[in-house]
Each structure stands twice: as C-alpha cells, then as structure tokens.
Design a protein around this motif. Structure first.
Motif, PDB file in Angstrom:
ATOM      1  N   LYS A 274      29.123   3.072  -4.019  1.00  0.00           N
ATOM      2  CA  LYS A 274      30.108   2.579  -3.043  1.00  0.00           C
ATOM      3  C   LYS A 274      29.913   1.111  -2.681  1.00  0.00           C
ATOM      4  CE  LYS A 274      31.314   6.934  -0.902  1.00  0.00           C
ATOM      5  NZ  LYS A 274      31.539   7.669   0.327  1.00  0.00           N
ATOM      6  N   THR A 275      28.733   0.574  -2.930  1.00  0.00           N
ATOM      7  CA  THR A 275      28.461  -0.827  -2.572  1.00  0.00           C
ATOM      8  C   THR A 275      28.224  -1.706  -3.803  1.00  0.00           C
ATOM      9  OG1 THR A 275      26.077  -0.400  -2.301  1.00  0.00           O
ATOM     10  CG2 THR A 275      27.479  -0.158  -0.334  1.00  0.00           C
TER      11      THR A 275
ATOM     12  N   LEU B 241      28.752  -9.088  -6.090  1.00  0.00           N
ATOM     13  CA  LEU B 241      29.253 -10.313  -5.456  1.00  0.00           C
ATOM     14  C   LEU B 241      28.105 -11.129  -4.868  1.00  0.00           C
ATOM     15  CD1 LEU B 241      32.127 -11.427  -5.070  1.00  0.00           C
ATOM     16  CD2 LEU B 241      32.113 -10.427  -2.792  1.00  0.00           C
ATOM     17  N   LEU B 242      27.162 -10.455  -4.198  1.00  0.00           N
ATOM     18  CA  LEU B 242      25.995 -11.150  -3.651  1.00  0.00           C
ATOM     19  C   LEU B 242      25.159 -11.750  -4.784  1.00  0.00           C
ATOM     20  CD1 LEU B 242      24.131 -11.980  -1.342  1.00  0.00           C
ATOM     21  CD2 LEU B 242      23.154  -9.657  -1.397  1.00  0.00           C
ATOM     22  N   GLY B 243      24.913 -10.984  -5.837  1.00  0.00           N
ATOM     23  CA  GLY B 243      24.157 -11.491  -6.978  1.00  0.00           C
ATOM     24  C   GLY B 243      24.858 -12.665  -7.646  1.00  0.00           C
ATOM     25  N   LEU B 244      26.177 -12.588  -7.760  1.00  0.00           N
ATOM     26  CA  LEU B 244      26.949 -13.679  -8.351  1.00  0.00           C
ATOM     27  C   LEU B 244      26.816 -14.944  -7.506  1.00  0.00           C
ATOM     28  CD1 LEU B 244      28.950 -14.338 -10.673  1.00  0.00           C
ATOM     29  CD2 LEU B 244      30.779 -13.690  -9.094  1.00  0.00           C
ATOM     30  N   GLY B 245      26.898 -14.790  -6.196  1.00  0.00           N
ATOM     31  CA  GLY B 245      26.732 -15.939  -5.304  1.00  0.00           C
ATOM     32  C   GLY B 245      25.351 -16.555  -5.405  1.00  0.00           C
TER      33      GLY B 245
ATOM     34  N   ASN C  16      26.435 -10.009 -13.319  1.00  0.00           N
ATOM     35  CA  ASN C  16      27.026  -9.739 -12.007  1.00  0.00           C
ATOM     36  C   ASN C  16      28.535  -9.946 -12.015  1.00  0.00           C
ATOM     37  OD1 ASN C  16      25.020  -8.935  -9.946  1.00  0.00           O
ATOM     38  ND2 ASN C  16      24.011 -10.806 -10.607  1.00  0.00           N
ATOM     39  N   ALA C  17      29.015 -10.944 -12.741  1.00  0.00           N
ATOM     40  CA  ALA C  17      30.463 -11.181 -12.819  1.00  0.00           C
ATOM     41  C   ALA C  17      31.160  -9.981 -13.454  1.00  0.00           C
ATOM     42  CB  ALA C  17      30.755 -12.461 -13.606  1.00  0.00           C
ATOM     43  N   ILE C  18      30.603  -9.465 -14.534  1.00  0.00           N
ATOM     44  CA  ILE C  18      31.196  -8.295 -15.192  1.00  0.00           C
ATOM     45  C   ILE C  18      31.134  -7.077 -14.273  1.00  0.00           C
ATOM     46  CG2 ILE C  18      30.962  -6.681 -17.129  1.00  0.00           C
ATOM     47  CD1 ILE C  18      29.917  -9.120 -18.787  1.00  0.00           C
ATOM     48  N   LEU C  19      29.979  -6.861 -13.629  1.00  0.00           N
ATOM     49  CA  LEU C  19      29.847  -5.729 -12.706  1.00  0.00           C
ATOM     50  C   LEU C  19      30.831  -5.838 -11.544  1.00  0.00           C
ATOM     51  CD1 LEU C  19      25.979  -5.325 -12.685  1.00  0.00           C
ATOM     52  CD2 LEU C  19      27.651  -3.596 -13.426  1.00  0.00           C
ATOM     53  N   GLY C  20      31.008  -7.050 -11.033  1.00  0.00           N
ATOM     54  CA  GLY C  20      31.968  -7.238  -9.953  1.00  0.00           C
ATOM     55  C   GLY C  20      33.379  -6.898 -10.396  1.00  0.00           C
ATOM     56  N   TYR C  21      33.731  -7.340 -11.598  1.00  0.00           N
ATOM     57  CA  TYR C  21      35.063  -7.057 -12.131  1.00  0.00           C
ATOM     58  C   TYR C  21      35.253  -5.550 -12.349  1.00  0.00           C
ATOM     59  CZ  TYR C  21      39.094  -6.892 -15.173  1.00  0.00           C
ATOM     60  OH  TYR C  21      40.318  -6.586 -15.716  1.00  0.00           O
ATOM     61  N   LEU C  22      34.270  -4.909 -12.953  1.00  0.00           N
ATOM     62  CA  LEU C  22      34.384  -3.471 -13.232  1.00  0.00           C
ATOM     63  C   LEU C  22      34.425  -2.632 -11.952  1.00  0.00           C
ATOM     64  CD1 LEU C  22      31.904  -3.097 -16.241  1.00  0.00           C
ATOM     65  CD2 LEU C  22      34.427  -3.134 -16.310  1.00  0.00           C
ATOM     66  N   ASN C  23      33.842  -3.134 -10.885  1.00  0.00           N
ATOM     67  CA  ASN C  23      33.749  -2.361  -9.633  1.00  0.00           C
ATOM     68  C   ASN C  23      34.613  -2.944  -8.528  1.00  0.00           C
ATOM     69  OD1 ASN C  23      31.517  -0.261 -10.123  1.00  0.00           O
ATOM     70  ND2 ASN C  23      30.749  -2.140 -11.035  1.00  0.00           N
ATOM     71  N   ARG C  24      35.550  -3.814  -8.893  1.00  0.00           N
ATOM     72  CA  ARG C  24      36.413  -4.434  -7.879  1.00  0.00           C
ATOM     73  C   ARG C  24      37.198  -3.344  -7.146  1.00  0.00           C
ATOM     74  NH1 ARG C  24      38.633  -4.520 -12.710  1.00  0.00           N
ATOM     75  NH2 ARG C  24      40.889  -4.268 -13.002  1.00  0.00           N
ATOM     76  N   PRO C  25      37.496  -3.589  -5.877  1.00  0.00           N
ATOM     77  CA  PRO C  25      38.288  -2.626  -5.123  1.00  0.00           C
ATOM     78  C   PRO C  25      39.655  -2.408  -5.779  1.00  0.00           C
ATOM     79  CG  PRO C  25      37.294  -4.252  -3.671  1.00  0.00           C
ATOM     80  CD  PRO C  25      37.065  -4.723  -5.076  1.00  0.00           C
TER      81      PRO C  25
END
Length: 147
Positions: free
Chosen positions: A82-83, A89-93, A135-144
C-alpha cells in the motif's frame, strides 16, 4: 517466462536492488565512517560556499544520519504494497539529490573515499543512477490508479 510472471517478479527484483543499495550503506552513514564524513563535509562546504551556511553546517554534521534514515524509511515503504509508490517516490527524490550532488558540486562522479586520496572509481554515482532508475520504474508501476 510469461508476461504475468515477469510483471510479478520484475518489481520484486527492483525492490531488492534498491534495498541492497540503500541498506548496505547504512552502517557507514550511521557510524560516522570516514567515507561518509568526506561526502557530507564536501557537500556541506559547497553549500556554505554558495551562501547556504545554516543548511551546509547541518548537512556536514548530520547529513549521513538524515539521508540514511530516509533511505531506511524508503525501503520499508517499498516492501509494504500500500505504500510502495511513496517509498519509490522518496527513493527517487533521494537519488535525484545524490545524482545532483555528484554532478554539480565538488563531490564529483569519481570521489575521494579517504584522506589518502583513494577514489571509488565512480561506484557510488553508478549505484545512485541504478537506484534512481529502479525507483522511477517502481513509482510508475505502483502509481495511484485513477478511478
């Protein structure tokens, strides 16, 4: 391997890569290791030189602890479904900051790792880039998802 198996295992592989990169550095960051002191002192001195004295002094003294704590939080968030988006996003930043400091400050891509002038050959920068992409790929795959 079928597409569904790939899409099941691929994010896990990325999370393990990020976790490895972030977690293996924590003992250095949390123990005040010479390498960590050099990194954050270099960045802090650069901040001081451009007029960000208060931030530079804090970064020199506590940057390793702050960044290490945020990396630990990012890893924890990544492994909770869920997070996961927020961890990515935090890792990407964090990795955007790391890449910035490597490219645009005296820290450099190939940086000193001790007072004797030995370098890391660019390993830390490369790991930051790998973590950024992961992290960018993970963020994209898990975007809301929009409802």
């Amino acid at each position: 391997m079928s597409d569904s198996k790939f899409m099941h295992y691929f994010p896990w592989a990325l999370m393990i890569v990020v976790a490895f990169i972030f977690l293996q550095s924590l003992p250095f960051k949390f123990s005040g290791h010479e390498e960590t002191q050099i990194i954050f002192m270099t960045i802090g001195e650069w901040m001081n030189s451009i007029g960000l004295t208060a931030i530079g002094n804090i970064f020199s003294e506590y940057g390793g602890y702050i960044v290490g704590s945020l990396e630990l939080i990012a890893v924890i968030l990544l492994f909770v479904p869920k997070t996961r988006f927020y961890g990515a996003l935090l890792g990407l930043g964090l990795m955007t900051g790391a890449i910035f400091f490597h490219l645009f400050t005296p820290l450099g891509v190939v940086r000193d790792i001790d007072d004797a002038g030995n370098t890391d050959g660019g390993v830390l920068f490369t790991m930051a880039c790998i973590a950024w992409v992961s992290n960018a790929i993970l963020g994209y795959l898990n975007r809301p998802k929009k409802s």
